[in-house]
Write an enzyme that holds these catalytic residues in place. Structure first.
Site, PDB file in Angstrom:
ATOM      1  N   HIS A 225      35.096  48.208  37.505  1.00  0.00           N
ATOM      2  CA  HIS A 225      36.526  48.122  37.205  1.00  0.00           C
ATOM      3  C   HIS A 225      36.829  49.122  36.091  1.00  0.00           C
ATOM      4  O   HIS A 225      35.963  49.445  35.278  1.00  0.00           O
ATOM      5  CB  HIS A 225      36.837  46.687  36.755  1.00  0.00           C
ATOM      6  CG  HIS A 225      38.283  46.369  36.583  1.00  0.00           C
ATOM      7  ND1 HIS A 225      39.007  46.746  35.466  1.00  0.00           N
ATOM      8  CD2 HIS A 225      39.139  45.674  37.369  1.00  0.00           C
ATOM      9  CE1 HIS A 225      40.246  46.298  35.580  1.00  0.00           C
ATOM     10  NE2 HIS A 225      40.365  45.644  36.726  1.00  0.00           N
TER      11      HIS A 225
ATOM     12  N   ASP B  34      29.894  42.309  33.055  1.00  0.00           N
ATOM     13  CA  ASP B  34      31.293  42.005  33.331  1.00  0.00           C
ATOM     14  C   ASP B  34      31.292  40.830  34.301  1.00  0.00           C
ATOM     15  O   ASP B  34      31.011  40.973  35.483  1.00  0.00           O
ATOM     16  CB  ASP B  34      31.971  43.237  33.942  1.00  0.00           C
ATOM     17  CG  ASP B  34      33.413  42.973  34.371  1.00  0.00           C
ATOM     18  OD1 ASP B  34      33.834  41.802  34.422  1.00  0.00           O
ATOM     19  OD2 ASP B  34      34.120  43.951  34.686  1.00  0.00           O
TER      20      ASP B  34
ATOM     21  N   GLN C 207      34.546  38.283  37.776  1.00  0.00           N
ATOM     22  CA  GLN C 207      34.559  37.709  39.125  1.00  0.00           C
ATOM     23  C   GLN C 207      33.455  36.683  39.337  1.00  0.00           C
ATOM     24  O   GLN C 207      33.636  35.713  40.063  1.00  0.00           O
ATOM     25  CB  GLN C 207      34.423  38.827  40.170  1.00  0.00           C
ATOM     26  CG  GLN C 207      35.568  39.817  40.187  1.00  0.00           C
ATOM     27  CD  GLN C 207      36.903  39.178  40.533  1.00  0.00           C
ATOM     28  OE1 GLN C 207      36.980  38.247  41.320  1.00  0.00           O
ATOM     29  NE2 GLN C 207      37.958  39.689  39.919  1.00  0.00           N
TER      30      GLN C 207
ATOM     31  N   LYS D 149      40.853  33.699  35.717  1.00  0.00           N
ATOM     32  CA  LYS D 149      40.150  33.744  36.997  1.00  0.00           C
ATOM     33  C   LYS D 149      39.302  32.484  37.206  1.00  0.00           C
ATOM     34  O   LYS D 149      38.578  32.367  38.187  1.00  0.00           O
ATOM     35  CB  LYS D 149      39.290  35.002  37.084  1.00  0.00           C
ATOM     36  CG  LYS D 149      40.109  36.300  37.015  1.00  0.00           C
ATOM     37  CD  LYS D 149      39.220  37.524  37.096  1.00  0.00           C
ATOM     38  CE  LYS D 149      39.967  38.799  36.733  1.00  0.00           C
ATOM     39  NZ  LYS D 149      41.001  39.180  37.701  1.00  0.00           N
TER      40      LYS D 149
ATOM     41  N   CYS E 166      42.083  48.803  40.490  1.00  0.00           N
ATOM     42  CA  CYS E 166      41.525  49.322  39.229  1.00  0.00           C
ATOM     43  C   CYS E 166      40.084  49.791  39.406  1.00  0.00           C
ATOM     44  O   CYS E 166      39.245  49.641  38.510  1.00  0.00           O
ATOM     45  CB  CYS E 166      41.609  48.273  38.113  1.00  0.00           C
ATOM     46  SG  CYS E 166      43.296  47.952  37.573  1.00  0.00           S
TER      47      CYS E 166
END
Length: 407
Positions: free
Chosen positions: A123, A200, A203, A226, A364
């Protein structure tokens, strides 16, 4: 807790509406998940009953707000398996967490000629901060290539590692393709060269069991919105020994022990990285979201989402003109695709007319789209409150759109 899909959907007020005269089908969960009523109720109750600044007040409201706020820090610690709650830092989101590491750890420990490794899947929030740091410090940014199916080429990653590697910052699960990276293997390989690793987790945290001690990552950043929680709130996990060596990110109240015009001494972690009045209400409202996930159980959530993804592939792959983008073996419930000869935005608008919410564009991840030679994709991303009948609705819509184009 075992609930039927109808019972789960009943917990989310926003799902019970029509869009363009059709029942809402919400397949934009990779962008943000919807919020259960318990989260909304907690947000309201804080402002109605406990609204106060935290940590510094001597009165009852301040005490109640502080206790609830710090209870969430402990809940997050349990959720990710951290050793202690002091390793949990509240941020505005995944993006701020990554920037915090870049501007503190990066500025102190990365210098000219040092190397940072990321992947083609990243991202923008895990690309741009490192580009900025490399430009400032004279460091070098290296990129792990990926296969046509959207999986990193691990052997190529191993070739990039060297004594110059100071940091590997990599997405755990791709927001654009759903690919789950072999992060434990990546972390072990990076540590063998003395490099630190940032994950990261924007997700992955809503789909996969997370145990930061087992993974042995040095940092992990993710976002509440999220995870069925409020927007504007994120978490940065970091190992104590590393956080204590890092300078503060922002200066101001709360992050200090003592201030004089001659010298300031800084607070202990995590408060050293939490300057100013924090996002109190949204932190407190995050706990019911985490409780919702814990009560359902990550294995049950993942099994349901995997079933939805499998069913979507079963119905959509035979459609003439349907082009899947990203076919990794290990994926979270993200289905990216295009329809031959159509722009993703047009497909998204036509699905919206049927009440189906999907995301379109480059997500993104412009370098990733360039790797596949496309401008963007249509992305349908599934969550625990989605149903097979909604998948059938999506398949019918895609089939109709593809038929119109391919007449």
């Amino acid at each position: 807790m075992k609930l039927t899909i109808d019972q789960i959907r009943g917990l989310f007020p926003v799902l019970h509406q029509e869009v363009h005269g059709k029942p809402l089908v919400y397949f934009d969960n990779a962008a943000t998940t919807q919020k259960p009523k318990a989260v909304l109720d907690k947000l309201r109750s804080y402002y109605e009953m406990d609204n106060s600044n935290i940590h510094r007040g001597a009165h009852t409201l301040a005490d109640r707000a502080t206790r609830e706020y710090e209870l969430v820090r402990e809940t997050v610690r349990e959720f990710i398996g951290a050793r202690e709650s002091a390793e949990v830092i509240f941020t505005k989101g995944t993006t701020e967490g990554i920037n915090l590491v870049a501007q503190t750890f990066g500025r102190k420990f990365i210098g000219k000629g040092d190397e940072i490794i990321i992947s083609t899947l990243e991202h923008h929030s895990n690309i741009v901060p490192w580009q900025m740091l490399c430009e400032e410090k004279g460091a070098v940014l290296k990129i792990i290539p990926i296969t046509e199916s959207g999986e990193i080429i691990f052997e190529e990653f191993e070739q990039l590692l060297s004594s110059k590697t100071k940091l590997v910052s990599i997405i755990h699960a791709s927001n654009a393709l759903g690919t789950i990276n072999p992060v434990k293997k990546i972390i072990d390989a990076a540590h063998a060269f003395g490099a630190k690793v940032l994950l990261d987790g924007a997700q992955s945290t809503s789909h996969l069991d997370i145990d930061v001690l087992d993974l042995d990552c040095d940092f992990m950043a993710f976002s509440a919105h999220k995870l069925y929680g409020p927007t504007g709130l994120g978490i940065l996990y970091g190992k104590r020994e590393i956080l204590e060596e890092m300078p503060p990110f922002l200066g101001g109240g709360e992050m200090i022990k003592e201030v004089s015009f001659e010298k300031t001494t800084y607070n202990d972690i995590p408060f050293k990285f939490e300057a100013g009045t924090p996002n109190i209400a949204d932190v407190i409202a995050f706990k019911p979201a985490l409780d919702f996930i814990t009560d359902l159980g990550k294995p049950s959530i993942k099994a349901h989402e995997d079933e939805l993804l499998s069913y979507a592939n079963e119905l959509l792959l035979p459609i003439k003109g349907f082009e899947p983008i990203g076919t990794a073996k290990e994926k979270v419930s993200v289905l990216s695709f295009n329809i031959t000869g159509m722009h993703p935005f047009d497909v998204g608008q036509m699905l919206d007319a049927r009440g189906i919410a999907v995301r379109t564009g480059h997500h993104c991840t412009q370098p990733l789209m360039k790797r596949f030679g496309i401008e963007g994709t249509v992305r349908a991303s599934f969550s625990v409150y989605n149903s097979k009948s909604e998948i059938e609705n999506l398949a019918e819509g895609v089939a109709r759109i593809a038929k119109i184009k391919n007449k």
